[in-house]
Design a protein around this motif. Structure first.
Motif, PDB file in Angstrom:
ATOM      1  N   SER A  39     -22.716 -20.508  -6.933  1.00 48.31           N
ATOM      2  CA  SER A  39     -21.757 -19.977  -7.934  1.00 48.31           C
ATOM      3  C   SER A  39     -20.555 -20.588  -8.182  1.00 48.31           C
ATOM      4  CB  SER A  39     -21.556 -18.623  -7.775  1.00 48.31           C
ATOM      5  OG  SER A  39     -22.621 -17.788  -7.670  1.00 48.31           O
ATOM      6  N   GLY A  40     -20.182 -20.846  -9.506  1.00 46.55           N
ATOM      7  CA  GLY A  40     -18.727 -21.447  -9.940  1.00 46.55           C
ATOM      8  C   GLY A  40     -18.554 -22.929  -9.485  1.00 46.55           C
ATOM      9  N   SER A  41     -19.853 -23.676  -9.513  1.00 47.58           N
ATOM     10  CA  SER A  41     -19.795 -25.202  -9.509  1.00 47.58           C
ATOM     11  C   SER A  41     -19.983 -25.868 -10.797  1.00 47.58           C
ATOM     12  CB  SER A  41     -21.123 -25.308  -8.588  1.00 47.58           C
ATOM     13  OG  SER A  41     -20.969 -24.749  -6.931  1.00 47.58           O
ATOM     14  N   ASN A  42     -20.007 -27.240 -10.594  1.00 47.60           N
ATOM     15  CA  ASN A  42     -19.924 -28.040 -11.828  1.00 47.60           C
ATOM     16  C   ASN A  42     -20.922 -29.053 -11.746  1.00 47.60           C
ATOM     17  OD1 ASN A  42     -19.682 -29.684 -13.961  1.00 47.60           O
ATOM     18  ND2 ASN A  42     -17.568 -30.238 -13.552  1.00 47.60           N
ATOM     19  N   PHE A  43     -22.269 -28.460 -12.446  1.00 49.85           N
ATOM     20  CA  PHE A  43     -23.566 -29.598 -12.172  1.00 49.85           C
ATOM     21  C   PHE A  43     -23.556 -30.253 -13.767  1.00 49.85           C
ATOM     22  CE2 PHE A  43     -24.331 -27.569  -8.598  1.00 49.85           C
ATOM     23  CZ  PHE A  43     -24.778 -28.213  -7.750  1.00 49.85           C
ATOM     24  N   GLU A  44     -22.543 -30.184 -14.749  1.00 53.88           N
ATOM     25  CA  GLU A  44     -22.925 -30.758 -16.047  1.00 53.88           C
ATOM     26  C   GLU A  44     -23.430 -31.939 -15.981  1.00 53.88           C
ATOM     27  OE1 GLU A  44     -19.884 -31.773 -19.959  1.00 53.88           O
ATOM     28  OE2 GLU A  44     -18.993 -31.007 -17.948  1.00 53.88           O
ATOM     29  N   GLY A  45     -24.361 -32.153 -16.957  1.00 55.80           N
ATOM     30  CA  GLY A  45     -25.094 -33.206 -17.183  1.00 55.80           C
ATOM     31  C   GLY A  45     -26.033 -33.677 -15.907  1.00 55.80           C
ATOM     32  N   ALA A  46     -26.377 -33.013 -15.056  1.00 61.62           N
ATOM     33  CA  ALA A  46     -27.118 -33.310 -13.818  1.00 61.62           C
ATOM     34  C   ALA A  46     -28.633 -33.169 -13.929  1.00 61.62           C
ATOM     35  CB  ALA A  46     -26.630 -32.730 -12.521  1.00 61.62           C
ATOM     36  N   THR A  47     -29.390 -33.798 -13.634  1.00 63.49           N
ATOM     37  CA  THR A  47     -30.916 -33.306 -13.569  1.00 63.49           C
ATOM     38  C   THR A  47     -31.187 -32.631 -12.282  1.00 63.49           C
ATOM     39  OG1 THR A  47     -31.520 -34.989 -15.047  1.00 63.49           O
ATOM     40  CG2 THR A  47     -33.184 -34.194 -13.871  1.00 63.49           C
ATOM     41  N   LEU A  48     -31.351 -31.464 -12.149  1.00 63.01           N
ATOM     42  CA  LEU A  48     -31.613 -30.908 -10.808  1.00 63.01           C
ATOM     43  C   LEU A  48     -32.727 -30.984 -10.166  1.00 63.01           C
ATOM     44  CD1 LEU A  48     -29.586 -27.303 -12.023  1.00 63.01           C
ATOM     45  CD2 LEU A  48     -28.780 -29.155 -11.066  1.00 63.01           C
ATOM     46  N   SER A  49     -32.806 -31.262  -8.891  1.00 66.05           N
ATOM     47  CA  SER A  49     -33.816 -31.669  -8.137  1.00 66.05           C
ATOM     48  C   SER A  49     -33.779 -31.097  -6.768  1.00 66.05           C
ATOM     49  CB  SER A  49     -34.403 -32.891  -8.159  1.00 66.05           C
ATOM     50  OG  SER A  49     -35.747 -33.123  -7.668  1.00 66.05           O
ATOM     51  N   LEU A  50     -34.544 -30.484  -5.884  1.00 62.63           N
ATOM     52  CA  LEU A  50     -34.564 -29.956  -4.704  1.00 62.63           C
ATOM     53  C   LEU A  50     -35.047 -31.102  -3.984  1.00 62.63           C
ATOM     54  CD1 LEU A  50     -35.058 -26.369  -4.228  1.00 62.63           C
ATOM     55  CD2 LEU A  50     -32.987 -27.418  -3.791  1.00 62.63           C
ATOM     56  N   GLY A  51     -34.596 -31.174  -2.564  1.00 62.02           N
ATOM     57  CA  GLY A  51     -35.360 -32.298  -1.460  1.00 62.02           C
ATOM     58  C   GLY A  51     -36.575 -31.598  -1.126  1.00 62.02           C
ATOM     59  N   ALA A  52     -37.583 -32.332  -0.876  1.00 60.09           N
ATOM     60  CA  ALA A  52     -38.825 -31.971  -0.596  1.00 60.09           C
ATOM     61  C   ALA A  52     -38.663 -30.961   0.756  1.00 60.09           C
ATOM     62  CB  ALA A  52     -39.772 -33.244  -0.159  1.00 60.09           C
ATOM     63  N   SER A  53     -39.737 -29.934   0.696  1.00 58.91           N
ATOM     64  CA  SER A  53     -40.144 -29.204   1.815  1.00 58.91           C
ATOM     65  C   SER A  53     -39.187 -27.813   1.592  1.00 58.91           C
ATOM     66  CB  SER A  53     -40.172 -29.667   3.030  1.00 58.91           C
ATOM     67  OG  SER A  53     -40.963 -30.713   3.230  1.00 58.91           O
ATOM     68  N   THR A  54     -38.298 -27.863   0.586  1.00 60.36           N
ATOM     69  CA  THR A  54     -37.584 -26.620   0.690  1.00 60.36           C
ATOM     70  C   THR A  54     -38.121 -25.519  -0.123  1.00 60.36           C
ATOM     71  OG1 THR A  54     -35.534 -27.968   0.302  1.00 60.36           O
ATOM     72  CG2 THR A  54     -35.184 -25.977  -0.043  1.00 60.36           C
ATOM     73  N   ASN A  55     -37.835 -24.286   0.731  1.00 62.09           N
ATOM     74  CA  ASN A  55     -38.686 -23.190   0.191  1.00 62.09           C
ATOM     75  C   ASN A  55     -37.944 -22.015  -0.282  1.00 62.09           C
ATOM     76  OD1 ASN A  55     -41.170 -21.618   0.036  1.00 62.09           O
ATOM     77  ND2 ASN A  55     -40.460 -20.459   2.020  1.00 62.09           N
ATOM     78  N   LEU A  56     -36.993 -22.602  -1.277  1.00 63.71           N
ATOM     79  CA  LEU A  56     -35.973 -21.877  -1.707  1.00 63.71           C
ATOM     80  C   LEU A  56     -36.549 -20.605  -2.820  1.00 63.71           C
ATOM     81  CD1 LEU A  56     -32.843 -21.825  -1.874  1.00 63.71           C
ATOM     82  CD2 LEU A  56     -32.804 -22.871  -3.974  1.00 63.71           C
ATOM     83  N   ASN A  57     -36.256 -19.308  -2.562  1.00 64.21           N
ATOM     84  CA  ASN A  57     -36.686 -18.292  -3.239  1.00 64.21           C
ATOM     85  C   ASN A  57     -35.729 -17.828  -4.310  1.00 64.21           C
ATOM     86  OD1 ASN A  57     -39.369 -18.007  -1.967  1.00 64.21           O
ATOM     87  ND2 ASN A  57     -38.365 -17.012  -0.384  1.00 64.21           N
ATOM     88  N   ILE A  58     -34.313 -17.716  -3.923  1.00 62.05           N
ATOM     89  CA  ILE A  58     -33.186 -17.130  -4.778  1.00 62.05           C
ATOM     90  C   ILE A  58     -32.136 -18.100  -4.911  1.00 62.05           C
ATOM     91  CG2 ILE A  58     -31.695 -15.224  -5.034  1.00 62.05           C
ATOM     92  CD1 ILE A  58     -33.407 -13.345  -3.078  1.00 62.05           C
TER      93      ILE A  58
END
Length: 312
Positions: free
Chosen positions: A79-98
């Protein structure tokens, strides 16, 4: 460890003795990425990570991609971060749910096609800045069940090929308190798993009887207040919604529909709000068959017939 002026890469070796750590707060720092220099895959039990108000680099997704070092992470707060213009991608093997990204700058941001957010079930974007590119990229989140986008500054007419419409497992959608206009896109009928829908405080138009809402028969909670919908006082478009318990429609246009075949509904409402609609006619007779009612608000509808004693 929040608000401690931590800067640059964060090496996980600093915490490699905390094998039982489940929750870590690093918010308000200037961490640009996580590094596992020893390859120990430490923090094996870490499930929740707070990175709110993190000082991110505009247009960069490096921080997210480095989370592959935290393979068991389930809840992430950005929350409250700046990702303007970014292409969001997670590192491999991350099991993020929320994922929480409330109050973030996401203009020009999108989820990558191979973003590894395949297990994400809940996404909270309230009060964030998003645009159409972000809308379309939501289709890359195949497991999403909850999407909340209150106060996101959404405006104009929703595109007919809305990315949200590809989320076949979506159960809760909240796009209230925006500035969206026009008819509901027909593709919303694809969201057959939807249980809760909140469209409050927008500028949607159209007759509910010919809207995609009629086909969303798994709805339990529906709030469409403060729009410009036309709604029959009989609620006939929802008579096949056997799970509907909460219906809220304040400040829409209510009109008469007297056909007696619409008396028997499949739903049993607990809360009904149909106020301030300007209706001038008879009391809705379908209520005779509603036995679970706890709250009924029919105020400011100018009903001209006497109060029906059978309601009591």
């Amino acid at each position: 460890m929040s608000d401690n002026r931590l800067k640059g890469p964060f090496d996980l070796k600093e915490l490699n003795t905390m094998n039982n750590l489940e929750e870590l707060d690093l918010g308000g720092n200037e961490i640009i990425k996580f590094v596992d220099s020893k390859g120990t895959r430490s923090l094996r039990n870490l499930r929740t990570l707070y990175l709110d108000r993190i000082i991110t680099i505009k247009g960069s997704s490096t921080l997210l991609e480095s989370l592959g070092a935290l393979a068991h992470l389930e809840i992430l707060d950005l929350s409250g971060s700046n990702f303007e213009g970014a292409t969001l991608s997670l590192g491999a093997s991350t099991n993020l749910n929320i994922l929480h990204m409330r109050g973030s700058d996401l203009k020009g941001t999108r989820f990558a096609q191979d973003s590894n957010f395949t297990n994400l079930k809940e996404l909270y974007l309230d009060s964030s800045s998003v645009d159409e590119n972000f809308h379309q990229s939501l289709e890359t989140l195949p497991s999403l069940e909850i999407l909340s986008m209150q106060y996101c500054g959404l405006s104009g007419i929703l595109p007919v090929n809305l990315g949200i419409c590809k989320l076949k497992y979506l159960q809760r959608l909240d796009i209230s308190y925006n500035d969206i206009s026009g008819n509901l896109p027909l593709c919303l009928a694809n969201l057959t798993s939807l249980r809760q829908l909140d469209l409050t405080f927008n500028h949607f138009i159209g007759n509910i009887s010919s809207s995609p809402l009629e086909g969303l028969t798994n709805l339990e909670y529906l709030s469409i207040s403060d729009n410009f919908f036309q709604i029959p006082i009989s609620l006939s478009p929802f008579f096949n919604h056997s799970k509907l318990e909460y219906m809220k429609s304040r400040d829409n246009k209510i009109f008469a529909e007297t056909d007696s075949r619409y008396l028997n509904s499949r739903f049993q409402l607990e809360r009904l709000v149909l106020s301030s609609g300007g209706y001038c006619g008879a009391f809705p007779k379908f209520l005779y068959f509603q036995h679970n009612l706890q709250i009924v608000d029919l105020s400011h509808n100018q009903m001209r017939e006497g109060f029906p004693s059978w309601l009591l």
